[in-house]
Design a protein around this motif. Structure first.
Motif, short mmCIF file in Angstrom:
data_model
loop_
_atom_site.label_atom_id
_atom_site.label_comp_id
_atom_site.label_asym_id
_atom_site.label_seq_id
_atom_site.Cartn_x
_atom_site.Cartn_y
_atom_site.Cartn_z
N ARG A 64 88.69 15.47 57.59
CA ARG A 64 88.11 16.18 58.75
C ARG A 64 87.17 17.30 58.31
NH1 ARG A 64 89.34 15.38 63.64
NH2 ARG A 64 88.93 17.55 64.23
N ILE A 65 86.37 16.99 57.31
CA ILE A 65 85.32 17.89 56.85
C ILE A 65 83.98 17.26 57.21
CG2 ILE A 65 84.23 19.03 54.86
CD1 ILE A 65 86.99 18.87 53.48
N ASP A 66 83.13 18.01 57.88
CA ASP A 66 81.80 17.53 58.23
C ASP A 66 80.88 17.71 57.03
OD1 ASP A 66 79.50 16.78 59.65
OD2 ASP A 66 79.09 18.85 60.22
N VAL A 67 80.42 16.61 56.47
CA VAL A 67 79.62 16.65 55.25
C VAL A 67 78.17 16.32 55.55
CG1 VAL A 67 79.30 15.69 52.94
CG2 VAL A 67 81.61 16.03 53.85
N GLU A 68 77.28 17.21 55.17
CA GLU A 68 75.83 16.99 55.24
C GLU A 68 75.33 16.76 53.82
OE1 GLU A 68 71.72 19.41 56.51
OE2 GLU A 68 73.70 20.27 56.93
N VAL A 69 74.38 15.86 53.67
CA VAL A 69 73.94 15.47 52.33
C VAL A 69 72.45 15.77 52.14
CG1 VAL A 69 73.71 13.53 50.74
CG2 VAL A 69 75.69 13.67 52.24
N VAL A 70 72.11 16.33 50.98
CA VAL A 70 70.72 16.59 50.62
C VAL A 70 70.45 15.91 49.28
CG1 VAL A 70 68.97 18.33 50.10
CG2 VAL A 70 70.74 18.81 51.82
N ASP A 71 69.58 14.92 49.26
CA ASP A 71 69.21 14.22 48.03
C ASP A 71 68.14 15.05 47.33
OD1 ASP A 71 69.74 12.03 46.38
OD2 ASP A 71 67.94 11.00 47.06
N PHE A 72 68.56 16.00 46.50
CA PHE A 72 67.67 17.05 46.00
C PHE A 72 66.89 16.62 44.76
CE2 PHE A 72 66.73 21.10 43.89
CZ PHE A 72 66.16 21.81 44.94
N ARG A 73 67.55 16.04 43.78
CA ARG A 73 66.92 15.54 42.56
C ARG A 73 67.69 14.33 42.07
NH1 ARG A 73 63.88 19.10 43.83
NH2 ARG A 73 62.94 20.75 42.55
N ARG A 74 67.05 13.52 41.22
CA ARG A 74 67.77 12.44 40.53
C ARG A 74 67.33 12.45 39.08
NH1 ARG A 74 67.43 7.20 44.63
NH2 ARG A 74 67.71 8.36 46.59
N VAL A 75 67.89 13.38 38.31
CA VAL A 75 67.50 13.56 36.92
C VAL A 75 68.76 13.80 36.07
CG1 VAL A 75 65.24 14.53 37.49
CG2 VAL A 75 67.20 16.07 37.22
N PRO A 76 68.67 13.55 34.77
CA PRO A 76 69.77 13.92 33.89
C PRO A 76 69.94 15.45 33.87
CG PRO A 76 68.24 12.42 32.80
CD PRO A 76 67.57 12.90 34.05
N GLY A 77 71.15 15.90 33.62
CA GLY A 77 71.39 17.34 33.57
C GLY A 77 70.53 18.04 32.54
N ALA A 78 70.23 17.37 31.44
CA ALA A 78 69.44 17.98 30.37
C ALA A 78 68.00 18.23 30.78
CB ALA A 78 69.47 17.09 29.13
N SER A 79 67.52 17.60 31.86
CA SER A 79 66.11 17.73 32.24
C SER A 79 65.88 18.74 33.36
CB SER A 79 65.57 16.36 32.68
OG SER A 79 65.53 15.48 31.59
N LEU A 80 66.92 19.40 33.85
CA LEU A 80 66.73 20.42 34.88
C LEU A 80 66.02 21.64 34.30
CD1 LEU A 80 70.13 20.38 36.78
CD2 LEU A 80 67.90 19.71 37.69
N SER A 81 65.21 22.29 35.12
CA SER A 81 64.47 23.47 34.70
C SER A 81 64.88 24.67 35.54
CB SER A 81 62.97 23.24 34.86
OG SER A 81 62.64 23.14 36.25
N PHE A 82 64.45 25.86 35.14
CA PHE A 82 64.70 27.05 35.94
C PHE A 82 63.97 26.97 37.28
CE2 PHE A 82 65.94 29.01 31.85
CZ PHE A 82 67.15 29.57 32.25
N ASP A 83 62.81 26.32 37.31
CA ASP A 83 62.12 26.13 38.59
C ASP A 83 62.97 25.28 39.54
OD1 ASP A 83 59.91 27.61 37.84
OD2 ASP A 83 58.76 25.87 37.14
N ASP A 84 63.59 24.22 39.01
CA ASP A 84 64.50 23.41 39.83
C ASP A 84 65.62 24.27 40.40
OD1 ASP A 84 63.22 20.90 39.42
OD2 ASP A 84 64.24 20.67 37.49
#
Length: 332
Positions: free
Chosen positions: A48-68
């Motif tokens: 009974r939790i209302d879940v909203e989903v945002v498909d924000f990125r699809r990248v490996p963790g190693a490729s995230l940047s500070f801008d992301d």
């Protein structure tokens, strides 16, 4: 009357192992959307939790940047300001400890921001993504998790973002909080918090400039070659010293020069315990380096110290303020 409203949790998908599927050439890569991840969680509808989903990125963790991460933090703030009860971020485990601490530093609201992922991708037997995601959503939705800042939920354990570290390359129990242990656990779908950090540092505000913060680890026989080669490339530096904060005597000179020109933070490469400030007194000891201008990191490990230093510089804080934040926070 009791509040019968369903708690509202927003799930941001960033990719990582939890979202990976097989490729035509073998191996796996991020491909599953955040919607697909949530849809694959057994028992979620019964919470009974209302879940909203945002498909924000699809990248490996190693490729995230500070801008992301700046964009993610702004998006999280927008959803929380609009009334969400909590946020979950799914991502690659390679940089969970840094991502969670980055979000923790900017989180001044009471709602929980929970980061999770998986060590076993969805194509493997015993994939842990669905269980971790369910536990993260249950934690984010529960009032018990409020006012704890950024959290990492993994293998039914709840960790403070400022403490948690990835300690094993493949184990499902890779995340450990050496300094203080987990904050609590998921028990029958409910977060049970057993201890809380005594202090928490926040650095609110958006980044105002691009900065580069380096991390150099001291090693046996270190001659300072790497320090000298990279000295001009960074706006600030973290030095991961031996033990309680020691370096070879022959690198003291270059560190003295660097500390006079830019913030240089002294952390321990051990992964647990605090940098000391006044126990040892030989050249290259912690007290010698602090007297030369280096800033002790306290209990923050080198990766966390780098994130805090980057955040302070990017939001416009000067050298004196940076020193005050590191030395006055307690870093517990």
């Amino acid at each position: 009357m009791p509040d019968t409203r369903m708690p509202h949790v927003v799930v941001f998908g960033l990719g990582g192992t939890i979202a990976m599927t097989s490729t035509a050439n073998g191996g796996v890569a991020p491909a599953l959307s955040a919607e697909q991840l949530v849809a694959a969680v057994p028992g979620l509808a019964e919470t009974r939790i209302d879940v909203e989903v945002v498909d924000f990125r699809r990248v490996p963790g190693a490729s995230l940047s500070f801008d992301d991460l700046d964009e993610l933090a702004a998006a999280i703030e927008g959803h929380l300001a609009a009334g969400a009860d909590g946020v979950v971020v799914t991502k690659g485990t390679d940089t969970i400890e840094e991502t969670a601490f980055f979000l923790d530093l900017g989180q001044t609201r009471p709602e929980p921001v929970v980061v999770t992922g998986a060590m076993r991708n969805p194509t493997m037997a015993g994939a842990d993504g669905p269980a971790n995601l369910l536990a993260a959503i249950q934690t984010a939705a529960h009032p018990t998790a409020r006012d704890l800042g950024g959290l990492v939920v993994f293998a039914d354990e709840i960790h403070a973002a400022s403490r948690v570290r990835k300690t094993h390359s493949t184990s499902g129990h890779t995340f450990v909080s050496a300094n203080g242990g987990p904050l609590g656990y998921l028990v029958e779908g409910r977060p049970q918090v057993l201890n809380k950090p005594t202090t928490r540092v926040t650095v609110p505000g958006a980044s105002t400039r691009q900065v580069e913060v380096g991390l150099v680890t001291m090693v046996l026989g270190d001659t300072g070659t790497l320090l000298r080669a990279t000295a001009d490339q960074f706006d600030a530096l973290v030095v991961a010293g031996f033990g309680v904060g020691h370096v070879p005597a022959n690198v003291v000179g270059i560190l003295t020069e660097l500390a006079a020109a830019k913030p240089v933070v002294l952390a321990s490469r051990t992964g647990a315990g605090s940098v000391l400030t006044r126990t040892y007194a030989f050249p290259g000891s912690e007290s010698d380096l602090i007297a030369r201008g280096l800033i002790p990191a306290g209990f923050l490990d080198p990766l966390k110290a780098r994130i805090l230093l980057h955040r302070l510089l990017a939001t416009g804080h000067d050298h004196n303020t940076i020193r005050a934040v590191f030395t006055g926070s307690g870093n517990a």
